[in-house]
Design an enzyme around this catalytic site. Sequence first.
Site, PDB file in Angstrom:
ATOM      1  N   GLY A  88      -3.045  13.032  -1.185  1.00  0.00           N
ATOM      2  CA  GLY A  88      -2.969  11.861  -2.049  1.00  0.00           C
ATOM      3  C   GLY A  88      -4.011  10.807  -1.693  1.00  0.00           C
ATOM      4  O   GLY A  88      -4.181   9.816  -2.402  1.00  0.00           O
TER       5      GLY A  88
ATOM      6  N   LYS B 204     -20.825   1.438  17.087  1.00  0.00           N
ATOM      7  CA  LYS B 204     -19.534   1.065  16.520  1.00  0.00           C
ATOM      8  C   LYS B 204     -19.227  -0.337  17.048  1.00  0.00           C
ATOM      9  O   LYS B 204     -19.738  -0.733  18.096  1.00  0.00           O
ATOM     10  CB  LYS B 204     -18.456   2.050  17.015  1.00  0.00           C
ATOM     11  CG  LYS B 204     -17.241   2.125  16.139  1.00  0.00           C
ATOM     12  CD  LYS B 204     -17.384   3.212  15.076  1.00  0.00           C
ATOM     13  CE  LYS B 204     -16.156   3.249  14.187  1.00  0.00           C
ATOM     14  NZ  LYS B 204     -16.242   4.326  13.200  1.00  0.00           N
TER      15      LYS B 204
ATOM     16  N   ASN C  58      -7.935   9.242  -0.474  1.00  0.00           N
ATOM     17  CA  ASN C  58      -9.228   9.171  -1.166  1.00  0.00           C
ATOM     18  C   ASN C  58     -10.016  10.469  -1.064  1.00  0.00           C
ATOM     19  O   ASN C  58     -10.533  10.966  -2.064  1.00  0.00           O
ATOM     20  CB  ASN C  58     -10.063   8.026  -0.581  1.00  0.00           C
ATOM     21  CG  ASN C  58      -9.488   6.692  -0.964  1.00  0.00           C
ATOM     22  OD1 ASN C  58      -9.074   6.492  -2.101  1.00  0.00           O
ATOM     23  ND2 ASN C  58      -9.401   5.777  -0.009  1.00  0.00           N
ATOM     24  N   VAL C  59     -10.114  11.022   0.135  1.00  0.00           N
ATOM     25  CA  VAL C  59     -10.880  12.255   0.295  1.00  0.00           C
ATOM     26  C   VAL C  59     -10.083  13.435  -0.264  1.00  0.00           C
ATOM     27  O   VAL C  59     -10.613  14.261  -1.018  1.00  0.00           O
ATOM     28  CB  VAL C  59     -11.216  12.511   1.792  1.00  0.00           C
ATOM     29  CG1 VAL C  59     -11.963  13.830   1.941  1.00  0.00           C
ATOM     30  CG2 VAL C  59     -12.058  11.380   2.361  1.00  0.00           C
TER      31      VAL C  59
ATOM     32  N   GLY D 266      -2.551  15.311   3.369  1.00  0.00           N
ATOM     33  CA  GLY D 266      -3.039  13.984   2.984  1.00  0.00           C
ATOM     34  C   GLY D 266      -3.767  14.042   1.648  1.00  0.00           C
ATOM     35  O   GLY D 266      -4.711  13.288   1.407  1.00  0.00           O
TER      36      GLY D 266
HETATM   37  P1  NAD Z   1      -6.668   7.645   2.965  1.00  0.00           P
HETATM   38  O1  NAD Z   1      -5.890   6.649   3.746  1.00  0.00           O
HETATM   39  O2  NAD Z   1      -7.102   7.299   1.577  1.00  0.00           O
HETATM   40  O3  NAD Z   1      -5.835   9.001   2.856  1.00  0.00           O
HETATM   41  C1  NAD Z   1      -5.028   9.518   3.842  1.00  0.00           C
HETATM   42  C2  NAD Z   1      -3.791  10.075   3.161  1.00  0.00           C
HETATM   43  O4  NAD Z   1      -3.002  10.739   4.142  1.00  0.00           O
HETATM   44  C3  NAD Z   1      -2.890   9.009   2.534  1.00  0.00           C
HETATM   45  O5  NAD Z   1      -2.586   9.357   1.206  1.00  0.00           O
HETATM   46  C4  NAD Z   1      -1.637   8.996   3.415  1.00  0.00           C
HETATM   47  O6  NAD Z   1      -0.470   8.703   2.695  1.00  0.00           O
HETATM   48  C5  NAD Z   1      -1.632  10.427   3.906  1.00  0.00           C
HETATM   49  N1  NAD Z   1      -0.911  10.670   5.166  1.00  0.00           N
HETATM   50  C6  NAD Z   1      -0.820   9.880   6.262  1.00  0.00           C
HETATM   51  N2  NAD Z   1      -0.079  10.492   7.206  1.00  0.00           N
HETATM   52  C7  NAD Z   1       0.268  11.700   6.716  1.00  0.00           C
HETATM   53  C8  NAD Z   1       0.978  12.804   7.230  1.00  0.00           C
HETATM   54  N3  NAD Z   1       1.519  12.785   8.440  1.00  0.00           N
HETATM   55  N4  NAD Z   1       1.138  13.887   6.431  1.00  0.00           N
HETATM   56  C9  NAD Z   1       0.614  13.931   5.189  1.00  0.00           C
HETATM   57  N5  NAD Z   1      -0.090  12.918   4.659  1.00  0.00           N
HETATM   58  C10 NAD Z   1      -0.268  11.819   5.415  1.00  0.00           C
HETATM   59  O7  NAD Z   1      -7.905   8.054   3.882  1.00  0.00           O
HETATM   60  P2  NAD Z   1      -9.229   8.820   3.452  1.00  0.00           P
HETATM   61  O8  NAD Z   1     -10.312   7.831   3.234  1.00  0.00           O
HETATM   62  O9  NAD Z   1      -8.907   9.794   2.374  1.00  0.00           O
HETATM   63  O10 NAD Z   1      -9.576   9.588   4.783  1.00  0.00           O
HETATM   64  C11 NAD Z   1      -8.845  10.722   5.199  1.00  0.00           C
HETATM   65  C12 NAD Z   1      -9.309  11.158   6.580  1.00  0.00           C
HETATM   66  O11 NAD Z   1     -10.695  11.502   6.532  1.00  0.00           O
HETATM   67  C13 NAD Z   1      -9.186  10.093   7.659  1.00  0.00           C
HETATM   68  O12 NAD Z   1      -8.911  10.714   8.904  1.00  0.00           O
HETATM   69  C14 NAD Z   1     -10.561   9.477   7.704  1.00  0.00           C
HETATM   70  O13 NAD Z   1     -10.838   8.890   8.958  1.00  0.00           O
HETATM   71  C15 NAD Z   1     -11.421  10.705   7.462  1.00  0.00           C
HETATM   72  N6  NAD Z   1     -12.731  10.402   6.882  1.00  0.00           N
HETATM   73  C16 NAD Z   1     -12.824   9.771   5.682  1.00  0.00           C
HETATM   74  C17 NAD Z   1     -14.078   9.508   5.143  1.00  0.00           C
HETATM   75  C18 NAD Z   1     -14.219   8.838   3.786  1.00  0.00           C
HETATM   76  O14 NAD Z   1     -15.307   8.898   3.205  1.00  0.00           O
HETATM   77  N7  NAD Z   1     -13.176   8.226   3.251  1.00  0.00           N
HETATM   78  C19 NAD Z   1     -15.238   9.889   5.839  1.00  0.00           C
HETATM   79  C20 NAD Z   1     -15.113  10.565   7.048  1.00  0.00           C
HETATM   80  C21 NAD Z   1     -13.863  10.804   7.571  1.00  0.00           C
END
Ligand code: NAD
Length: 373
Positions: free
Chosen positions: A187, A85, A189-190, A185
């Site tokens: 809304g 990292k 991406n995941v 969460g």
């Molecule tokens: P993202 O920022 O697109 O989505 C996170 C969502 O959570 C947002 O819509 C945000 O508004 C919401 N949010 C934030 N605080 C909140 C709360 N207290 N209550 C409810 N909703 C809340 O992020 P992502 O890419 O979807 O990733 C989500 C999680 O998965 C993160 O922890 C990320 O580190 C982990 N992750 C993502 C990936 C990936 O491929 N994108 C891979 C591994 C791990």
Amino acid sequence: MENISQTPFELIDELEHEQVVYCSNKETGLKAIIGIHNTSLGPALGGTRMWNYANDKEALLDVLRLSRGMTYKAAVAGLNLGGGKAVIIGDSRTQKSEQLFRAFGRFVEGLSGRYITAEDVGTNVKDMEYIMMETRHVTGIPEEVGGSGDPSPVTAYGTYVGMKACAHDVYGSDSLEGKKVVVQGAGGNVGKHLCKFLHKEGAKIYVSDMFEEKLKPIVAECNATVVGMDEVYGIDADIFSPAALGAILNDETIPQLKVKIVAGAANNQLKNENVHGQMLKDRGILYAPDYAINSGGLINVYTELEGYNRERAMKKASSIYDIVANIINISKAENIPPHVASAKIAMDRINNVSNAKKIRVYRDMNLFKMRNS
Ligand code: NAD
């Protein structure tokens, strides 16, 4: 446990890093640290985070912890990657520039492939493009330039199959039809992709997000029910799937849970790994270790290193079902929490592969020189 009062070498010794590289360049304003934790399985891969750390020590501690986490993640996912990292110290809103990322790229290049970088918190595709001008050791690049693009659908798919493995253990069937699943969460991406997989299988979905307007399309497409941000923990459901923040499994939230399974993509869900991992086990709640169930993102970029193909990435991510099932089996057989079982699987694989690599291969041996020496 490691802490901020330890010296850099004490920290490096305790977390068992192979190499830590401080990168400094006055002209471009670059101050970065690259942490290479373990390369027994392959090159150390992990994103570059840009963050306004309070001091250098905080940055060091963060890069050391994050890079060690990547070692476990790659190992448990069965990938030929090590853990790495990088952190760039600075404000990602005001201190980014082409020269800063190109300078960083040159430091990455100097490591000759021992470290491969990618996007992380505070960095984006544009920044990666600058880094790519100086080094090939970048992954997670856009599809238009031959990369793997957005990893979220693959992460969501891996989370979905991992959840099914949990359901198989708890309910005797991996079908999620009729199961009540809470996605925190949703809304994001995941979260949004996960909801689509769940809906297709006939799960009853409850969703929350900090920005409720992001939930509208999911409610429409997946017939989901919106719940408040603080309500998520106490819903009478089967599965809780965190897909927002870290540290959400803690002293306050665990006692509220009514679910039998916690299986979600968010990173670092356990506030205190040992305390809260054990607390979930004591409450009879099956916890799928976050870095194992969310390894679809890493599997996606790994596939990019081999020449990207989305179908192959999805196929590989389907192995998360077996990975999670194996963690559950070992956890039960040894009566240890799943996060401990997962770490054990990762360490065993690293040690076993390291043993195999003790068999030397002398590719460049010069027999003529040896006979005549
Ligand atoms: P993202 O920022 O697109 O989505 C996170 C969502 O959570 C947002 O819509 C945000 O508004 C919401 N949010 C934030 N605080 C909140 C709360 N207290 N209550 C409810 N909703 C809340 O992020 P992502 O890419 O979807 O990733 C989500 C999680 O998965 C993160 O922890 C990320 O580190 C982990 N992750 C993502 C990936 C990936 O491929 N994108 C891979 C591994 C791990």
